[in-house]
Design an enzyme around this catalytic site. Structure first.
Site, PDB file in Angstrom:
ATOM      1  N   ASP A  21       0.849  -1.192   0.000  1.00  0.00           N
ATOM      2  CA  ASP A  21       0.000   0.000   0.000  1.00  0.00           C
ATOM      3  C   ASP A  21       0.887   1.246   0.000  1.00  0.00           C
ATOM      4  O   ASP A  21       1.707   1.419   0.894  1.00  0.00           O
ATOM      5  CB  ASP A  21      -0.894  -0.044   1.247  1.00  0.00           C
ATOM      6  CG  ASP A  21      -1.696   1.234   1.407  1.00  0.00           C
ATOM      7  OD1 ASP A  21      -1.910   1.935   0.396  1.00  0.00           O
ATOM      8  OD2 ASP A  21      -2.115   1.513   2.551  1.00  0.00           O
ATOM      9  N   ASN A  23      -0.302   4.538  -0.100  1.00  0.00           N
ATOM     10  CA  ASN A  23      -0.893   5.789   0.369  1.00  0.00           C
ATOM     11  C   ASN A  23      -1.664   5.679   1.680  1.00  0.00           C
ATOM     12  O   ASN A  23      -2.461   6.559   2.019  1.00  0.00           O
ATOM     13  CB  ASN A  23      -1.795   6.382  -0.715  1.00  0.00           C
ATOM     14  CG  ASN A  23      -2.945   5.444  -1.041  1.00  0.00           C
ATOM     15  OD1 ASN A  23      -2.980   4.313  -0.553  1.00  0.00           O
ATOM     16  ND2 ASN A  23      -3.891   5.905  -1.831  1.00  0.00           N
ATOM     17  N   ASP A  25      -4.137   3.875   2.741  1.00  0.00           N
ATOM     18  CA  ASP A  25      -5.569   3.570   2.870  1.00  0.00           C
ATOM     19  C   ASP A  25      -5.823   2.095   3.190  1.00  0.00           C
ATOM     20  O   ASP A  25      -6.969   1.648   3.226  1.00  0.00           O
ATOM     21  CB  ASP A  25      -6.339   3.992   1.604  1.00  0.00           C
ATOM     22  CG  ASP A  25      -5.931   3.189   0.379  1.00  0.00           C
ATOM     23  OD1 ASP A  25      -5.015   2.359   0.487  1.00  0.00           O
ATOM     24  OD2 ASP A  25      -6.543   3.402  -0.693  1.00  0.00           O
ATOM     25  N   ASP A  29      -1.682  -1.236  -3.947  1.00  0.00           N
ATOM     26  CA  ASP A  29      -1.961  -0.467  -5.160  1.00  0.00           C
ATOM     27  C   ASP A  29      -0.789  -0.518  -6.130  1.00  0.00           C
ATOM     28  O   ASP A  29       0.256  -1.102  -5.835  1.00  0.00           O
ATOM     29  CB  ASP A  29      -2.317   0.982  -4.792  1.00  0.00           C
ATOM     30  CG  ASP A  29      -1.337   1.547  -3.775  1.00  0.00           C
ATOM     31  OD1 ASP A  29      -0.116   1.458  -4.030  1.00  0.00           O
ATOM     32  OD2 ASP A  29      -1.776   2.057  -2.715  1.00  0.00           O
ATOM     33  N   ASP A  98      -4.196 -10.456 -15.769  1.00  0.00           N
ATOM     34  CA  ASP A  98      -5.174 -11.485 -15.425  1.00  0.00           C
ATOM     35  C   ASP A  98      -6.504 -11.013 -15.998  1.00  0.00           C
ATOM     36  O   ASP A  98      -6.982  -9.924 -15.648  1.00  0.00           O
ATOM     37  CB  ASP A  98      -5.249 -11.593 -13.896  1.00  0.00           C
ATOM     38  CG  ASP A  98      -5.908 -12.871 -13.432  1.00  0.00           C
ATOM     39  OD1 ASP A  98      -6.782 -13.391 -14.143  1.00  0.00           O
ATOM     40  OD2 ASP A  98      -5.541 -13.351 -12.337  1.00  0.00           O
ATOM     41  N   ASP A 199      -8.676 -16.103 -16.724  1.00  0.00           N
ATOM     42  CA  ASP A 199      -9.409 -16.594 -15.565  1.00  0.00           C
ATOM     43  C   ASP A 199     -10.589 -17.473 -15.998  1.00  0.00           C
ATOM     44  O   ASP A 199     -11.317 -17.108 -16.931  1.00  0.00           O
ATOM     45  CB  ASP A 199      -9.934 -15.366 -14.795  1.00  0.00           C
ATOM     46  CG  ASP A 199     -10.687 -15.733 -13.551  1.00  0.00           C
ATOM     47  OD1 ASP A 199     -10.027 -16.116 -12.569  1.00  0.00           O
ATOM     48  OD2 ASP A 199     -11.939 -15.635 -13.556  1.00  0.00           O
ATOM     49  N   GLU A 256      -6.791 -20.804 -16.836  1.00  0.00           N
ATOM     50  CA  GLU A 256      -7.186 -21.500 -15.609  1.00  0.00           C
ATOM     51  C   GLU A 256      -8.212 -22.564 -15.983  1.00  0.00           C
ATOM     52  O   GLU A 256      -9.331 -22.236 -16.356  1.00  0.00           O
ATOM     53  CB  GLU A 256      -7.786 -20.509 -14.604  1.00  0.00           C
ATOM     54  CG  GLU A 256      -8.020 -21.146 -13.263  1.00  0.00           C
ATOM     55  CD  GLU A 256      -8.990 -20.369 -12.389  1.00  0.00           C
ATOM     56  OE1 GLU A 256      -8.891 -20.483 -11.164  1.00  0.00           O
ATOM     57  OE2 GLU A 256      -9.854 -19.651 -12.914  1.00  0.00           O
ATOM     58  N   HIS A 331      -3.577 -17.248  -5.223  1.00  0.00           N
ATOM     59  CA  HIS A 331      -4.487 -16.460  -4.384  1.00  0.00           C
ATOM     60  C   HIS A 331      -5.766 -17.199  -4.012  1.00  0.00           C
ATOM     61  O   HIS A 331      -6.589 -16.674  -3.261  1.00  0.00           O
ATOM     62  CB  HIS A 331      -4.840 -15.167  -5.118  1.00  0.00           C
ATOM     63  CG  HIS A 331      -5.611 -15.456  -6.377  1.00  0.00           C
ATOM     64  ND1 HIS A 331      -5.026 -16.093  -7.458  1.00  0.00           N
ATOM     65  CD2 HIS A 331      -6.894 -15.236  -6.714  1.00  0.00           C
ATOM     66  CE1 HIS A 331      -5.932 -16.237  -8.415  1.00  0.00           C
ATOM     67  NE2 HIS A 331      -7.080 -15.725  -7.989  1.00  0.00           N
ATOM     68  N   ASP A 332      -5.968 -18.398  -4.558  1.00  0.00           N
ATOM     69  CA  ASP A 332      -7.170 -19.183  -4.247  1.00  0.00           C
ATOM     70  C   ASP A 332      -6.868 -20.374  -3.344  1.00  0.00           C
ATOM     71  O   ASP A 332      -7.776 -21.145  -3.019  1.00  0.00           O
ATOM     72  CB  ASP A 332      -7.792 -19.738  -5.540  1.00  0.00           C
ATOM     73  CG  ASP A 332      -8.347 -18.656  -6.443  1.00  0.00           C
ATOM     74  OD1 ASP A 332      -8.763 -17.601  -5.925  1.00  0.00           O
ATOM     75  OD2 ASP A 332      -8.356 -18.866  -7.674  1.00  0.00           O
TER      76      ASP A 332
HETATM   77  C1  GLC Z   1     -10.817 -17.757 -10.617  1.00  0.00           C
HETATM   78  C2  GLC Z   1      -9.996 -16.840  -9.752  1.00  0.00           C
HETATM   79  C3  GLC Z   1     -10.709 -16.621  -8.472  1.00  0.00           C
HETATM   80  C4  GLC Z   1     -12.032 -15.966  -8.780  1.00  0.00           C
HETATM   81  C5  GLC Z   1     -12.828 -16.769  -9.802  1.00  0.00           C
HETATM   82  C6  GLC Z   1     -13.954 -15.966 -10.364  1.00  0.00           C
HETATM   83  O1  GLC Z   1     -10.976 -19.002 -10.069  1.00  0.00           O
HETATM   84  O2  GLC Z   1      -8.709 -17.360  -9.580  1.00  0.00           O
HETATM   85  O3  GLC Z   1      -9.988 -15.834  -7.561  1.00  0.00           O
HETATM   86  O4  GLC Z   1     -12.794 -15.834  -7.618  1.00  0.00           O
HETATM   87  O5  GLC Z   1     -12.042 -17.169 -10.900  1.00  0.00           O
HETATM   88  O6  GLC Z   1     -13.499 -14.963 -11.206  1.00  0.00           O
HETATM   89 CA    CA Z   2      -3.490   2.171  -1.255  1.00  0.00          CA
END
Ligand code: GLC
Ligand code: CA
Length: 565
Positions: A21, A23, A25, A29, A98, A199, A256, A331-332
């Protein structure tokens, strides 16, 4: 071996909201990312995959896009983006965007128009159906709990959303939608970006007529995965996207695609298919699920034999015919060291062993932010501290069915996507140096010990081990292109494989657990021919390589020449 830059690259994935981050908040970013480019350059990575940064109301942290050609205001501006891209290119790094093509946000102007009336020209941009017997059009279950159908009172019809109701699915049967999406993809390519992660791309086509999925129980929703995944027409659509747009740029693409094995993956990535360079496969992500059908939350212990079987199959089937994307976290998913390693007693050696594993396989290795410093899962006591829409929906659903709180939280601690989404731990200052304000999700309290500043300084850190792995990749072609062969397929503790390219051979020895098994060198390998490239332990003095007692989570990679001249 058909060399390509994206095969030789190492990808680093950034989840911007949790990265840095700039700034105060509390939200990561683009300027935050910019301020950490030196850190990434020092690590040695080639490509940054940045999770969605488009304009979004953020119901799913940017995976719900309301304008494909604008930047999320919390993340910055298009100027910030242009500068970031320029700064990356100056450093010789590439940027992979992405892109969500399966759905948009419910706040996308297309959807706002689409839902406004049945005869709106954009009605067919999305998937609308009448209800059946007073309920939704069919019994398909959404990824994020409940039906995939949401009734819209305005027109008294249902729209389809495979994910949350804030993410209506686009209608890829509509050629106008396809044209608009192609145009938009081209718009980004013209900006000079270097690739896409597409995605949920396996789901852009749904079974015609939207039939009910098999449902012995009656009216309940059921997992209808096969009815909207990897259908034949997905390939036609991807080939069109490739031939009309992607083909003209030197980019890298990864899709994906859950729910397939390597033979089917060849339909996406096979040489000559004209679709994608790589796909993310999910077979090893279900190793600790009771069954793929029961979903991810039902956690069971995973087995090394299964892991070997899955990975070996991908390695051998795709060799010379396609290309693998190798990952243990994103991230999942939960943090890799907490899931496949041991974050209690052997965090550092086990994180290094897992890194050795992915980086020494054939394919492109992906590092998820924080993985390079061994960040761990989080276990918040209260559901109030969780932010992820999938987790919150799961909690609600299970509570309403009367499941005990402790049981639900137990599953969330292991599998919530927020495990990987707590802020990046930069230093031992307030909030781990991620923000000067209040972070949008709590920082893992172990940031005093686990942070990037410590890791960069310490020559024995996980970070510096990754750095070395990446350096080795640049030096030895066999790491990129070598042919994989599994040794000791039945061993339940050690994972051993070789990689062979011409006269070079790698021998990768990985002890996946804390016990200390013995590795017996195959008789055809003479110990004297082995050169140690990397290990997470210092070799013991006068050790006997023919009969090697491995230490907890020990990893070793040897190089040898096959034919001496
Ligand atoms: C993919 C992404 C996931 C998202 C989903 C819907 O699985 O990796 O984070 O929630 O698609 O877009
Ligand atoms: Ca920020």
């Amino acid at each position: 071996m058909n060399p390509k830059w994206w095969k030789e690259s190492v990808v680093y994935q950034i989840y911007p909201i949790s990265f840095m981050d700039s700034n105060g908040d509390g939200i990561g970013d683009l300027r935050g990312i910019m301020s950490k480019l030196d850190y990434l350059q020092n690590l040695g990575i080639d490509v940054i995959w940045v999770c969605p940064i488009y304009k979004s109301p953020n119901h799913d942290n940017g995976y719900d896009i309301s304008d494909y050609c604008d930047i999320m205001k919390e993340f910055g501006t298009m100027d910030d983006f242009d500068r970031l891209l320029q700064e990356m290119h100056l450093r010789g790094m590439k940027l992979m965007m992405d892109l969500v093509l399966n759905h948009t946000s419910h706040e996308h102007p297309w959807f706002i128009e689409s839902r406004s009336s049945k005869d709106n020209p954009k009605r067919d941009y999305y998937i609308w159906r009448k209800g059946k017997n007073g309920g939704p059009p069919n019994n398909w279950e959404s990824y994020f709990s409940g039906s995939v159908w949401e009734l819209d009172p305005q027109t008294d019809e249902y729209y389809l959303h495979l994910y949350s109701k804030f993410q209506p699915d686009l209608n890829w049967d509509n050629p106008v939608v396809i044209d608009k999406l192609h145009e938009m993809v081209q718009w980004w390519l013209k900006k000079g970006i270097d690739g896409f992660r597409f995605d949920a791309v396996a789901h852009i086509v749904k079974t015609e007529g939207f039939p009910d999925a098999l449902n012995p129980g009656g009216t309940q929703t059921v997992r209808a995965y096969d009815m909207f995944s990897n259908l034949a027409n997905v390939h036609t659509l991807l080939q069109n996207l490739h031939d009309q747009v992607l083909y003209f740029y030197d980019i890298m693409t990864v899709g994906e695609t859950s729910g397939l094995g390597p033979e089917q993956a060849l339909d996406y990535v096979g040489d000559g298919r004209r679709e994608l360079n790589m796909t993310f496969q999910f077979e090893h992500m279900f190793l600790d699920a009771a069954s793929a059908g029961s979903g991810k939350w039902d956690v069971v212990p995973w087995s090394l034999l299964e892991l070997k079987k899955i990975i070996s199959n991908w390695q051998t089937v795709l060799h010379n015919r396609g290309w693998n994307a190798n990952y243990l976290c994103n991230h999942d998913q939960p943090r890799s060291v907490s899931r496949f390693g041991n974050d209690l007693f052997y965090r550092i050696p086990s994180a290094k062993m897992l890194a050795t594993f992915t980086h020494m396989l054939e394919g492109t290795p992906y590092i998820y932010q924080g993985e390079e410093i061994g960040m761990t899962n989080i276990a918040f006591d209260s559901i109030d501290d969780y932010r992820d829409v999938e987790t919150l929906n799961y909690y609600e659903e299970k509570r309403s069915k009367g499941l005990p709180e402790a049981e639900i939280m137990g599953a969330i601690h292991k599998k919530s996507r927020d495990n990987a989404r707590t802020p990046m731990q930069w230093d031992d200052g307030d909030e781990g140096g991620f923000t000067t304000g209040v972070p949008w999700i709590k920082v893992n309290s172990n940031y005093m010990e686990i942070n990037a500043a410590n890791a960069v300084k310490d020559p024995d850190s996980i970070y510096n081990y990754y750095k070395k792995l990446i350096e080795l990749r640049k030096k030895h072609k066999v790491i990129v292109y070598g042919d994989y062969k599994l040794l000791l397929p039945e061993d339940t503790e050690i994972y051993v494989y070789t990689r062979t390219l011409e006269d070079q051979q790698l021998l990768v020895i990985l002890n996946f657990f804390e016990r200390e098994p013995v590795f017996e060198l195959p008789p055809e390998i003479t110990p004297g021919t082995l050169e140690l490239l990397i290990s997470n332990y210092t070799p013991q003095k006068e050790e006997n390589l023919s009969y090697l007692k491995l230490r907890p989570y020990e990893a070793r990679v040897y190089l040898r020449r096959l034919y001496s001249v």
